[in-house]
Design an enzyme around this catalytic site. Sequence first.
Site, PDB file in Angstrom:
ATOM      1  N   HIS A 102       6.697 -11.779   5.886  1.00 31.11           N
ATOM      2  CA  HIS A 102       6.366 -11.403   4.631  1.00 31.11           C
ATOM      3  C   HIS A 102       7.829 -11.296   3.908  1.00 31.11           C
ATOM      4  O   HIS A 102       8.728 -10.553   4.631  1.00 31.11           O
ATOM      5  CB  HIS A 102       5.414 -10.281   4.305  1.00 31.11           C
ATOM      6  CG  HIS A 102       6.024  -9.317   5.116  1.00 31.11           C
ATOM      7  ND1 HIS A 102       5.715  -9.098   6.451  1.00 31.11           N
ATOM      8  CD2 HIS A 102       6.758  -7.769   4.855  1.00 31.11           C
ATOM      9  CE1 HIS A 102       6.293  -7.773   7.016  1.00 31.11           C
ATOM     10  NE2 HIS A 102       6.783  -7.184   6.142  1.00 31.11           N
ATOM     11  N   ILE A 123       0.740  -1.193   0.028  1.00 29.81           N
ATOM     12  CA  ILE A 123      -0.031   0.119   0.072  1.00 29.81           C
ATOM     13  C   ILE A 123       1.112   1.308  -0.064  1.00 29.81           C
ATOM     14  O   ILE A 123       0.552   2.309  -0.369  1.00 29.81           O
ATOM     15  CB  ILE A 123      -1.027   0.087   1.136  1.00 29.81           C
ATOM     16  CG1 ILE A 123      -2.248   0.578   0.893  1.00 29.81           C
ATOM     17  CG2 ILE A 123      -0.395   0.270   2.611  1.00 29.81           C
ATOM     18  CD1 ILE A 123      -3.447   0.510   1.900  1.00 29.81           C
ATOM     19  N   HIS A 182       9.396  -8.679   0.943  1.00 32.10           N
ATOM     20  CA  HIS A 182       9.178  -7.417  -0.114  1.00 32.10           C
ATOM     21  C   HIS A 182       9.808  -8.017  -1.447  1.00 32.10           C
ATOM     22  O   HIS A 182      11.053  -8.345  -1.500  1.00 32.10           O
ATOM     23  CB  HIS A 182       9.628  -6.422   0.437  1.00 32.10           C
ATOM     24  CG  HIS A 182       9.116  -5.756   1.727  1.00 32.10           C
ATOM     25  ND1 HIS A 182       8.377  -4.964   1.573  1.00 32.10           N
ATOM     26  CD2 HIS A 182       9.216  -6.349   3.047  1.00 32.10           C
ATOM     27  CE1 HIS A 182       8.078  -4.496   2.984  1.00 32.10           C
ATOM     28  NE2 HIS A 182       8.782  -5.271   3.793  1.00 32.10           N
TER      29      HIS A 182
HETATM   30  P1  5GP Z   1       7.779  -4.381   7.121  1.00 34.82           P
HETATM   31  O1  5GP Z   1       8.472  -3.112   7.758  1.00 34.82           O
HETATM   32  O2  5GP Z   1       6.918  -4.930   8.060  1.00 34.82           O
HETATM   33  O3  5GP Z   1       8.553  -5.495   6.401  1.00 34.82           O
HETATM   34  O4  5GP Z   1       6.617  -3.744   6.110  1.00 34.82           O
HETATM   35  C1  5GP Z   1       5.148  -3.998   6.208  1.00 34.82           C
HETATM   36  C2  5GP Z   1       4.786  -3.551   4.752  1.00 34.82           C
HETATM   37  O5  5GP Z   1       3.429  -3.779   4.702  1.00 34.82           O
HETATM   38  C3  5GP Z   1       4.942  -2.141   4.450  1.00 34.82           C
HETATM   39  O6  5GP Z   1       5.793  -1.767   3.496  1.00 34.82           O
HETATM   40  C4  5GP Z   1       3.590  -1.375   4.531  1.00 34.82           C
HETATM   41  O7  5GP Z   1       3.556  -0.343   3.466  1.00 34.82           O
HETATM   42  C5  5GP Z   1       2.702  -2.661   4.145  1.00 34.82           C
HETATM   43  N1  5GP Z   1       1.466  -2.486   4.592  1.00 34.82           N
HETATM   44  C6  5GP Z   1       0.985  -2.204   6.004  1.00 34.82           C
HETATM   45  N2  5GP Z   1      -0.427  -2.135   6.008  1.00 34.82           N
HETATM   46  C7  5GP Z   1      -0.687  -2.584   4.813  1.00 34.82           C
HETATM   47  C8  5GP Z   1      -2.000  -2.809   4.189  1.00 34.82           C
HETATM   48  O8  5GP Z   1      -3.060  -2.547   4.854  1.00 34.82           O
HETATM   49  N3  5GP Z   1      -2.265  -3.232   2.929  1.00 34.82           N
HETATM   50  C9  5GP Z   1      -1.180  -3.365   2.005  1.00 34.82           C
HETATM   51  N4  5GP Z   1      -1.268  -3.685   0.649  1.00 34.82           N
HETATM   52  N5  5GP Z   1       0.159  -3.144   2.461  1.00 34.82           N
HETATM   53  C10 5GP Z   1       0.483  -2.687   3.909  1.00 34.82           C
END
Ligand code: 5GP
Length: 139
Positions: free
Chosen positions: A100, A31, A102
């Site tokens: 997850h 997002i 990326h």
């Molecule tokens: P992290 O820092 O945990 O690796 O990244 C989490 C990712 O999830 C971030 O890049 C953030 O933009 C994405 N994200 C968080 N909430 C949502 C959401 O509701 N929908 C989508 N599509 N991505 C999300």
Amino acid sequence: MSTCIFCDIIEKKSPASIVYEDEIVLAFLDINPVTKGHLLVIPKKHFRIFTDLDETTASHLFEITLKLSKAIRESDLNCEGLNLFLAEEQIAMQKVFHAHIHLIPRYHNDGFGIKANFTMYPLRKELNTIASQIKKQKI
Ligand code: 5GP
Ligand code: ZN
């Protein structure tokens, strides 16, 4: 709604732009994309962090990540390369505690980067000590 936003997306309680789905894995657009086509590839089962995954799920997650990488490379996005990024725990910048990967398409001058203090030429003895600390664990 659950307490996990990614579980809500899996259960279709929250919207997402999904690009791939099977029994084990879901992939959708981030997002807040850092580049055009920034994808998140997640296991459908809730695992808090990457190292909680079982090997079967992890293998499939990476197999699909490979297939999505090839799809992105061959798509009209016309990216010039890719980065895979995985954060485990807050110290490593994990913000969503549903494991997850990326998948980040790369473009010339896209502004994405990783800030780090790269150590210049550590001693071989030091590298070998670190290697043995890891190797003594069961892999
Ligand atoms: P992290 O820092 O945990 O690796 O990244 C989490 C990712 O999830 C971030 O890049 C953030 O933009 C994405 N994200 C968080 N909430 C949502 C959401 O509701 N929908 C989508 N599509 N991505 C999300
Ligand atoms: Zn979850």
